[in-house]
Enzyme design. Structure first.
Site, PDB file in Angstrom:
ATOM      1  N   GLY A 148       0.842  -1.188   0.000  1.00  0.00           N
ATOM      2  CA  GLY A 148       0.000   0.000   0.000  1.00  0.00           C
ATOM      3  C   GLY A 148       0.877   1.237   0.000  1.00  0.00           C
ATOM      4  O   GLY A 148       1.979   1.228   0.562  1.00  0.00           O
ATOM      5  N   CYS A 149       0.420   2.311  -0.631  1.00  0.00           N
ATOM      6  CA  CYS A 149       1.251   3.519  -0.703  1.00  0.00           C
ATOM      7  C   CYS A 149       1.458   4.138   0.676  1.00  0.00           C
ATOM      8  O   CYS A 149       2.559   4.591   1.006  1.00  0.00           O
ATOM      9  CB  CYS A 149       0.656   4.533  -1.674  1.00  0.00           C
ATOM     10  SG  CYS A 149      -1.075   4.953  -1.373  1.00  0.00           S
ATOM     11  N   ASN A 150       0.421   4.141   1.507  1.00  0.00           N
ATOM     12  CA  ASN A 150       0.576   4.633   2.877  1.00  0.00           C
ATOM     13  C   ASN A 150       1.514   3.738   3.668  1.00  0.00           C
ATOM     14  O   ASN A 150       2.364   4.211   4.432  1.00  0.00           O
ATOM     15  CB  ASN A 150      -0.789   4.670   3.586  1.00  0.00           C
ATOM     16  CG  ASN A 150      -1.745   5.673   2.988  1.00  0.00           C
ATOM     17  OD1 ASN A 150      -1.340   6.625   2.338  1.00  0.00           O
ATOM     18  ND2 ASN A 150      -3.037   5.458   3.189  1.00  0.00           N
TER      19      ASN A 150
END
Length: 342
Positions: A148-150
């Protein structure tokens, strides 16, 4: 040698970003683009900014002949990827950009995503795609699960500190702001311009954000004990970018030294001089991640700031970085473009 690749889900933001990156990659050829809802259209009709490229017409996934495809990027929605990938040839190399294979434990997947995994055997096979920390596994993998980017941003800040033992594992706060492209391209009322602009808001507060599953999995494995960070994401009225601010209990000089040592040889991770903080505008459109360390006014407390582009380093750029390793291509190929500024 040129490797033929396919992109499934080419009409989404991460699919378009993959096309942008791969278009100038000397070792990759885009042989097939799939977008079931846009099948039959040219990519230029869906994304006019790519009209200068000579690209295949968009088709359905069923229309692709995978016999000559060396690697497939799956930029499909969550829950769709696991079903599609299950039907793909077993010898095909795959980089999945969805959340479907990020969690190793089937029970953890069901807890965070609300349904049993449709391909548990593939889930066991998948390698977690945080490139800087799983290079050897990715190089030998058939199926890689992009982070996930986060989750990627938070891990770049915290993994070296957990490994070095320079912070209190029970006092980690992560406050993160993400551009609206992180929510995907589907039409949603809360993402309309009038609903989103001129303000920003926190979402998935407490224990509901699914990227917490990745933090729990990775930090706990790294520390050898349970680690649970306090995490709050925010949606900001910007197209691209993630800015993560971490608050930790640890000496700033030691924290900075641990990060600098961990990333000394990394081409895409830049640790700024102690006391400097990064900005999303300095990494926009690039595969770079900038990290800053600042001493808090309270002794023994440190502020961490990380910035990356959610569509590039946080997703499609990371996917290409992994594909390069899987195909025995120089890891930085196609990814050394400078950020776009201003």
């Amino acid at each position: 040698m040129s490797h033929k690749i396919a992109i499934l889900g080419a009409s989404g933001y991460t699919g378009a970003e993959l096309v942008r990156l791969i278009a100038t990659h000397p070792g990759l050829e885009i042989a097939a683009l799939a977008a079931n809802s846009k099948a039959g259209q040219d990519m230029a009709q869906v994304f006019p900014h790519l009209r200068h490229l000579d690209l295949p017409v968009l088709v359905t996934i069923d229309e692709i002949d995978f016999a000559d495809i060396d690697l497939c990027f799956c930029a499909l929605p969550h829950k769709t990827s696991q079903e599609v990938i299950s039907a793909l040839p077993r010898d095909l190399k795959i980089v999945d950009l969805s959340a479907d294979f990020r969690l190793r434990d089937p029970a953890a997947y069901e807890r965070w995503y609300g349904n049993p995994h449709a391909a548990p055997e593939l889930q066991k096979e998948a390698v977690y795609g945080l490139t800087e920390f799983y290079r050897d596994e990715i190089r030998a993998a058939r199926l890689v699960a992009g982070t996930g980017c986060n989750a990627a941003t938070g891990q770049y800040l915290l993994r070296p500190l957990i490994s070095a033992g320079v912070i209190d594992l029970d006092e980690i706060i992560l406050d993160l702001k993400c551009g609206v492209s992180g929510a995907g391209r589907s039409l949603k009322e809360n993402l309309l311009h009038a609903e989103l602009s001129e303000g920003y808001h926190a979402y998935a507060l407490g224990s509901t954000h699914r990227h917490l599953g990745e933090f729990d999995q990775e930090f706990t494995a790294l520390a050898g004990r349970e680690v649970k960070v306090q995490f709050t994401p925010h949606l900001i009225p910007a197209n691209r970018g993630i800015l993560a601010t971490g608050y930790v209990h640890g000496d700033a000089a030691k924290v900075h030294a641990a990060l600098a040592a961990a990333y000394a040889g990394e081409p895409f991770i830049e640790v700024l001089p102690l006391g400097e903080a990064p900005s999303t505008r300095h990494v926009r459109g690039s595969n770079f991640c900038h990290i800053g360390v600042v001493a808090d006014r309270r002794e023994g407390r440190t502020i961490l700031v990380g910035a990356l582009d959610n569509l590039t380093k946080g997703s499609s750029g990371q996917a290409l970085q992994n594909a390069n390793l899987m195909l025995d291509i120089q890891e930085t190929e196609g990814l050394m473009m400078a950020p776009v500024f201003p």
